[in-house]
Motif scaffolding. Structure first.
Motif, PDB file in Angstrom:
ATOM      1  N   ILE A  44       0.812  -1.213   0.000  1.00  0.00           N
ATOM      2  CA  ILE A  44       0.000   0.000   0.000  1.00  0.00           C
ATOM      3  C   ILE A  44       0.849   1.269   0.000  1.00  0.00           C
ATOM      4  CG2 ILE A  44      -0.319   0.252   2.499  1.00  0.00           C
ATOM      5  CD1 ILE A  44      -3.329   0.790   1.851  1.00  0.00           C
ATOM      6  N   ASP A  45       2.016   1.211   0.622  1.00  0.00           N
ATOM      7  CA  ASP A  45       2.855   2.409   0.709  1.00  0.00           C
ATOM      8  C   ASP A  45       4.103   2.330  -0.173  1.00  0.00           C
ATOM      9  OD1 ASP A  45       4.165   0.469   2.121  1.00  0.00           O
ATOM     10  OD2 ASP A  45       4.431   1.647   3.936  1.00  0.00           O
ATOM     11  N   GLY A  46       4.142   1.404  -1.150  1.00  0.00           N
ATOM     12  CA  GLY A  46       5.331   1.254  -1.968  1.00  0.00           C
ATOM     13  C   GLY A  46       5.116   1.422  -3.457  1.00  0.00           C
ATOM     14  N   VAL A  47       3.996   1.975  -3.853  1.00  0.00           N
ATOM     15  CA  VAL A  47       3.682   2.083  -5.276  1.00  0.00           C
ATOM     16  C   VAL A  47       4.532   3.150  -5.967  1.00  0.00           C
ATOM     17  CG1 VAL A  47       1.830   2.520  -6.937  1.00  0.00           C
ATOM     18  CG2 VAL A  47       1.353   1.267  -4.842  1.00  0.00           C
ATOM     19  N   ALA A  48       4.849   4.221  -5.268  1.00  0.00           N
ATOM     20  CA  ALA A  48       5.586   5.339  -5.870  1.00  0.00           C
ATOM     21  C   ALA A  48       6.971   4.920  -6.361  1.00  0.00           C
ATOM     22  CB  ALA A  48       5.703   6.491  -4.890  1.00  0.00           C
TER      23      ALA A  48
END
Length: 192
Positions: A44-48
């Motif tokens: 969820i917090d690693g897409v960028a």
């Protein structure tokens, strides 16, 4: 009832859609999803790390044994799973429900079936859902605490909207799986 989706997605901003009866391959095909083979698995917090914020990237969650598949916007400011062309395509031959919490803004909810948007709700308008068939969505929202003259002091639009759709449509997720790595793709469908 508390919202499991709210617990994992948070209250700042999010956008998700749930689609009845489709597996991962069907969801990806309907999205026209583009991505390398194998697909990146992003938490969820690693897409960028893999996609740009304007890429229309989504994460796809299809829990085993569930009647629902989930499309989770990787960059919620875009609202990909809420966009009409995307929601219409996802709901073709089935039904879908979507909730979009805009950053510091209203919460929006949509219900679609057979490629048609049946009901739309925007908490910023202070009116019940409108559309061709708003009754089911309005009942669910009412049970979750919307449309009261005096809402509770701790009432949260996004939490209540997710609670409403989870309860009404029987949505269940594993928070660890939703937060963890999921197949992540770019959706080429664009809003009209």
């Amino acid at each position: 009832m508390a919202s499991t989706l709210f617990d994992v997605l948070g209250d700042e901003w999010f956008c998700m859609a749930a689609v009845r009866g489709l597996g991962e391959a069907d969801v990806l095909a309907r999205l026209g999803a583009a991505g390398p083979d194998p697909l990146p698995q992003c938490p969820i917090d690693g897409v960028a790390e893999h996609f740009s914020p304007d890429s229309w990237a989504v994460r796809v969650y299809c829990p085993d044994g569930s009647r629902w598949a989930y499309v989770l916007d990787a960059f919620p400011q875009v609202g990909v799973p809420f966009r009409k062309p995307v929601l219409k395509e996802l709901s073709r031959g089935t039904e879908a429900v979507s909730v979009w919490q805009l950053l510091a803004g209203a919460t929006r909810v949509a219900h679609a079936r057979d490629g048609e948007i049946l009901a739309l709700f925007d908490s910023g308008r202070f009116d019940p859902a409108s559309g061709k068939e708003p009754d089911r969505l309005n009942r669910a929202l009412n049970r979750a605490g919307f449309f009261l003259d005096e809402p509770d002091d701790d009432f949260s639009d996004p939490a209540a909207a997710l609670e409403a759709v989870e309860s009404e449509f029987g949505l269940t997720v594993d928070p660890r799986e939703v937060a963890g790595p999921l197949p992540t793709v770019v959706v080429p469908i664009r809003a009209d």
